[in-house]
Every structure is written in structure tokens, then in C-alpha cells.
Design a protein around this motif. Structure first.
Motif, mmCIF file in Angstrom:
data_model
loop_
_atom_site.group_PDB
_atom_site.id
_atom_site.type_symbol
_atom_site.label_atom_id
_atom_site.label_comp_id
_atom_site.label_asym_id
_atom_site.label_seq_id
_atom_site.Cartn_x
_atom_site.Cartn_y
_atom_site.Cartn_z
ATOM 1 N N ILE A 1 -16.748 2.010 -5.837
ATOM 2 C CA ILE A 1 -16.865 0.947 -5.255
ATOM 3 C C ILE A 1 -14.789 0.333 -5.139
ATOM 4 N N LEU A 2 -14.045 1.199 -5.923
ATOM 5 C CA LEU A 2 -13.404 0.083 -5.317
ATOM 6 C C LEU A 2 -12.432 1.394 -4.229
ATOM 7 N N MET A 3 -12.768 2.544 -4.264
ATOM 8 C CA MET A 3 -12.449 3.055 -3.140
ATOM 9 C C MET A 3 -12.826 2.775 -1.746
ATOM 10 N N ALA A 4 -14.579 2.387 -1.674
ATOM 11 C CA ALA A 4 -14.766 1.862 -0.617
ATOM 12 C C ALA A 4 -13.718 -0.169 -0.552
ATOM 13 N N LEU A 5 -13.870 -0.291 -1.300
ATOM 14 C CA LEU A 5 -12.500 -2.108 -1.067
ATOM 15 C C LEU A 5 -11.597 -1.634 -0.318
ATOM 16 N N VAL A 6 -11.540 -0.683 -0.973
ATOM 17 C CA VAL A 6 -9.271 -0.220 -0.296
ATOM 18 C C VAL A 6 -9.329 0.488 0.771
ATOM 19 N N TRP A 7 -10.439 1.030 0.687
ATOM 20 C CA TRP A 7 -10.346 1.337 2.090
ATOM 21 C C TRP A 7 -10.282 0.630 3.375
ATOM 22 N N GLN A 8 -11.608 -0.599 2.949
ATOM 23 C CA GLN A 8 -11.895 -1.421 3.817
ATOM 24 C C GLN A 8 -10.389 -2.822 4.072
ATOM 25 N N TRP A 9 -10.449 -3.066 2.972
ATOM 26 C CA TRP A 9 -9.219 -4.186 2.938
ATOM 27 C C TRP A 9 -8.086 -3.931 3.162
ATOM 28 N N THR A 10 -7.327 -2.783 3.349
ATOM 29 C CA THR A 10 -5.838 -1.934 2.898
ATOM 30 C C THR A 10 -5.468 -2.911 5.387
ATOM 31 N N PRO A 11 -6.004 -2.281 5.716
ATOM 32 C CA PRO A 11 -5.997 -2.797 7.278
ATOM 33 C C PRO A 11 -5.582 -4.101 7.270
ATOM 34 N N PHE A 12 -6.036 -5.270 6.389
ATOM 35 C CA PHE A 12 -6.261 -6.464 6.539
ATOM 36 C C PHE A 12 -4.217 -7.426 5.882
ATOM 37 N N THR A 13 -4.552 -6.203 4.931
ATOM 38 C CA THR A 13 -3.267 -6.762 4.161
ATOM 39 C C THR A 13 -2.102 -5.875 5.169
ATOM 40 N N MET A 14 -2.160 -4.986 5.364
ATOM 41 C CA MET A 14 -1.293 -4.507 6.529
ATOM 42 C C MET A 14 -1.068 -4.934 7.790
ATOM 43 N N LEU A 15 -2.133 -5.978 8.339
ATOM 44 C CA LEU A 15 -1.973 -6.633 9.192
ATOM 45 C C LEU A 15 -0.646 -7.862 9.148
ATOM 46 N N LEU A 16 -1.448 -8.719 7.880
ATOM 47 C CA LEU A 16 0.176 -9.521 7.521
ATOM 48 C C LEU A 16 0.889 -9.069 6.642
ATOM 49 N N VAL A 17 1.124 -8.103 6.812
ATOM 50 C CA VAL A 17 2.448 -7.505 6.386
ATOM 51 C C VAL A 17 3.432 -7.143 7.235
ATOM 52 N N LEU A 18 2.034 -6.619 8.429
ATOM 53 C CA LEU A 18 3.356 -5.823 9.411
ATOM 54 C C LEU A 18 4.162 -7.390 10.434
ATOM 55 N N ALA A 19 3.050 -8.683 10.291
ATOM 56 C CA ALA A 19 3.427 -9.796 11.387
ATOM 57 C C ALA A 19 4.499 -10.398 10.134
ATOM 58 N N GLY A 20 4.435 -10.090 9.035
ATOM 59 C CA GLY A 20 5.810 -11.017 8.295
ATOM 60 C C GLY A 20 6.708 -9.511 8.597
ATOM 61 N N LEU A 21 7.401 -8.963 8.401
ATOM 62 C CA LEU A 21 7.955 -7.291 9.580
ATOM 63 C C LEU A 21 8.506 -7.988 10.493
ATOM 64 N N GLN A 22 7.454 -8.205 11.643
ATOM 65 C CA GLN A 22 8.041 -8.064 12.327
ATOM 66 C C GLN A 22 9.038 -9.969 13.380
ATOM 67 N N SER A 23 8.186 -10.453 12.049
ATOM 68 C CA SER A 23 9.052 -12.163 11.869
ATOM 69 C C SER A 23 10.632 -12.266 11.333
#
Length: 315
Positions: free
Chosen positions: A181-203
Motif C-alpha cells: 500500500i505504501l508503494m502505491a501511495l508514495v508513487w501517487q503523492w510524490t508528484p504533489f510534494t515535488m510541485l510544492l517544493v519546486l515552487a519553493g525552489l523557484q521562489s
């Protein structure tokens, strides 16, 4: 002298009337601004708070659909019974493990992918789109994909990869249900956290990074002492939102493990579903739902206070 006192008195009276009129106008202005929001507020109350009150009423009744004649008021007995239920406690532990594990690994991978994407390279748009895609897939489709194509013990892609290094096939969903279950959830939610952190890096301000380079700080020191503190707000927001959503996970558990073996991988939402729709015990299911909602509100409130404190300190 008397005339001066009268004038001062009239001036004070005029100031008081002006203040009253001003406060009245401010209240009217406030209601004028809040007025358009009242329909949305009423709608939100009707569809969220009224059902919650009905759920509280159900949680105080001994109501099982298999025994319709036993629908009686029993006070807080349902709450006492669910806290005595060992399956409820194990489901609560599973909820904590799944939520914390998913949020942690998704945030770590999200930071890594965001750092890789925060630079110019050929095909950046294609890579970014491919990394975001898992978050756009419906949870049911993602769970089916992982259950059949990735973790199947006979022809799953994961078993094929580990067989290349001599590891025998593993029946992931039966032997390691929580990990599956963790594999499937991490695969699904990693893009969400990536977008938030990427917004912070670019700001983040570029002059601060340039100053760190001028001072001779390497990449590691720059990241841990400059970049990571700048990302604190975004990381905290990602952890908060991820926790709120992941704690309500149902699709992956229902489709991948069905809470099994037995109830080894059942979390609180899935166990509530079992009690309500398989056990037909409406009273205890409602009591579990009330406990989960209250616990989620408490955790979210504490997390929001921490985030707001960090924002105030930053400001």
C-alpha cells in the motif's frame, strides 16, 4: 467660561455621534462584504455540519441493521466498546504507519525530484510532465495498476526486476500488505510534494544563493543552511495536506489487500466501512467516524498553528 464649557460639551457630543455613525458604517460595510459569502457558508454548514450531528446521534444508539428492534439509546457505550476493540486499535496503528510512511517518503522523493527539475536541461518539460502524471491518475486506476501490473506474484514488474539479482518472487500484497500500500501511495503523492517544493525552489531569492557562493559555501552547506530553511513553509504545507488526505485512504486498501490478510492492513476508514456495510453495526461505525473526525481536526489545528507561527516568524 460657561460658553467655553458648553462648546466643549457640544464638541464631545458631536465626536461621539461621529464615532457611532462611523462604527455603524463600518458594520454595514462589513456585512456588505460578507453578504455574498453567506450562501456558501450556509451550504457548507448544511452539507458538512448537519450530517456530522446526525452521525453523533447515530453513535449514541445501539443500532444494528440485523436487529432493527434493538435500536435504542445507549449513551457513550459505543465509544467504550470501540476503544476496547483490538481491531480498532490495530487499525488506528495501521493508519498512523501508512500516513507517516507515505508522507515521509513522498516528501523525501519530492525534494529530490524538485532539486533535479530546478535547472535547465533538454527535455525538461517532458520529464516534468511524466513525473506529475501519477498524481493525475485516479486512485482506483493507480491501485489496480500496482496490484496487477507491478506487484502480481506471477507476472508483476517488481518481481521481474528483483529476479534479475536472484531474489525469488514475492507475493507482495499477501506477505507485505502495508509495504504494498505504501508503494502505491508514495508513487501517487510524490508528484504533489515535488510541485510544492519546486515552487519553493523557484521562489527563493537568487541573491542569497549568489552570496552563499561568494562566501565559498559548497552545494551541501548551501542546501542545508540556505535552501532548506527557505523551503520550510512549503514542506510543512505538503506534510499537512498529505496527512489530511492520506489518513482517509480507502481505494488502495480496498482494491489491493481488502484489509487483509484478515485485518492486517486495514486502516480506520476501511474498518469503519467493514463495520457499517459488512457488519451492519451503524452505531459503532458512527462512533468510529466521530472519533476519526475529531482526531483529524485536532491534528490539523495543531499543524496549522505551527505553520502560521512559522509564517509570522518569517514575516
Amino acid at each position: 467660561m460657561a460658553t467655553t464649557l458648553v462648546d466643549k460639551h457640544n464638541l464631545k457630543q458631536h465626536q461621539r455621534r461621529t464615532e457611532k455613525d462611523g462604527s455603524g458604517m463600518s458594520k454595514a460595510e462589513g456585512w456588505r462584504r460578507r453578504g455574498p459569502l453567506l450562501p456558501a457558508l450556509i451550504f457548507t454548514i448544511v452539507i458538512t455540519q448537519l450530517p456530522f450531528l446526525v452521525t453523533i446521534w447515530y453513535s449514541m444508539r445501539n443500532w444494528n441493521l440485523l436487529r432493527p428492534d434493538g435500536n435504542q439509546f445507549n449513551g457513550l457505550q459505543n465509544y467504550v466498546d470501540i476503544f476496547r476493540d483490538s481491531t480498532f486499535r490495530s487499525s488506528a496503528v495501521n493508519s498512523i504507519v501508512i500516513t507517516l510512511g507515505c508522507v515521509f517518503f513522498a516528501m523525501v522523493l519530492g525534494i529530490i525530484f524538485a532539486l533535479l527539475l530546478d535547472r535547465k536541461f533538454r527535455g525538461q518539460g517532458v520529464v516534468r510532465t511524466m513525473l506529475i502524471t501519477p498524481f493525475l491518475i485516479m486512485p482506483v486506476a493507480g491501485a489496480t495498476l500496482w496490484s496487477i501490473s507491478m506487484l502480481n506474484p506471477s507476472f508483476g514488474l517488481v518481481n521481474w526486476v528483483i529476479s534479475l539479482v536472484g531474489i525469488p518472487p514475492v507475493d507482495w500484497t499477501s506477505q507485505h500488505p502495508i509495504v504494498s500500500i505504501l508503494m502505491a501511495l508514495v508513487w501517487q503523492w510524490t508528484p504533489f510534494t515535488m510541485l510544492l517544493v519546486l515552487a519553493g525552489l523557484q521562489s527563493q531569492p537568487k541573491d542569497v544563493l549568489e552570496a552563499a557562493q561568494i562566501d565559498g559555501a559548497g552545494w551541501t552547506k548551501t542546501f542545508f543552511w540556505v535552501t532548506l530553511p527557505q523551503l520550510r513553509r512549503y514542506i510543512e504545507l505538503g506534510v499537512l495536506l498529505g496527512t489530511i488526505y492520506v489518513v482517509n485512504t480507502f481505494d488502495q486498501i480496498y482494491l489491493m489487500t481488502a484489509g487483509g490478510p484478515g485485518t492486517a492492513s486495514a486502516n480506520l476508514p476501511f474498518y469503519i466501512y467493514q463495520r457499517a456495510f459488512l457488519g451492519f453495526d451503524i452505531g459503532q461505525a458512527a462512533a468510529m467516524g466521530v472519533v476519526v473526525v475529531i482526531a483529524t481536526i485536532i491534528i490539523a489545528t495543531l499543524a496549522l498553528r505551527l505553520i502560521f507561527r512559522s509564517f509570522d516568524a518569517k514575516d
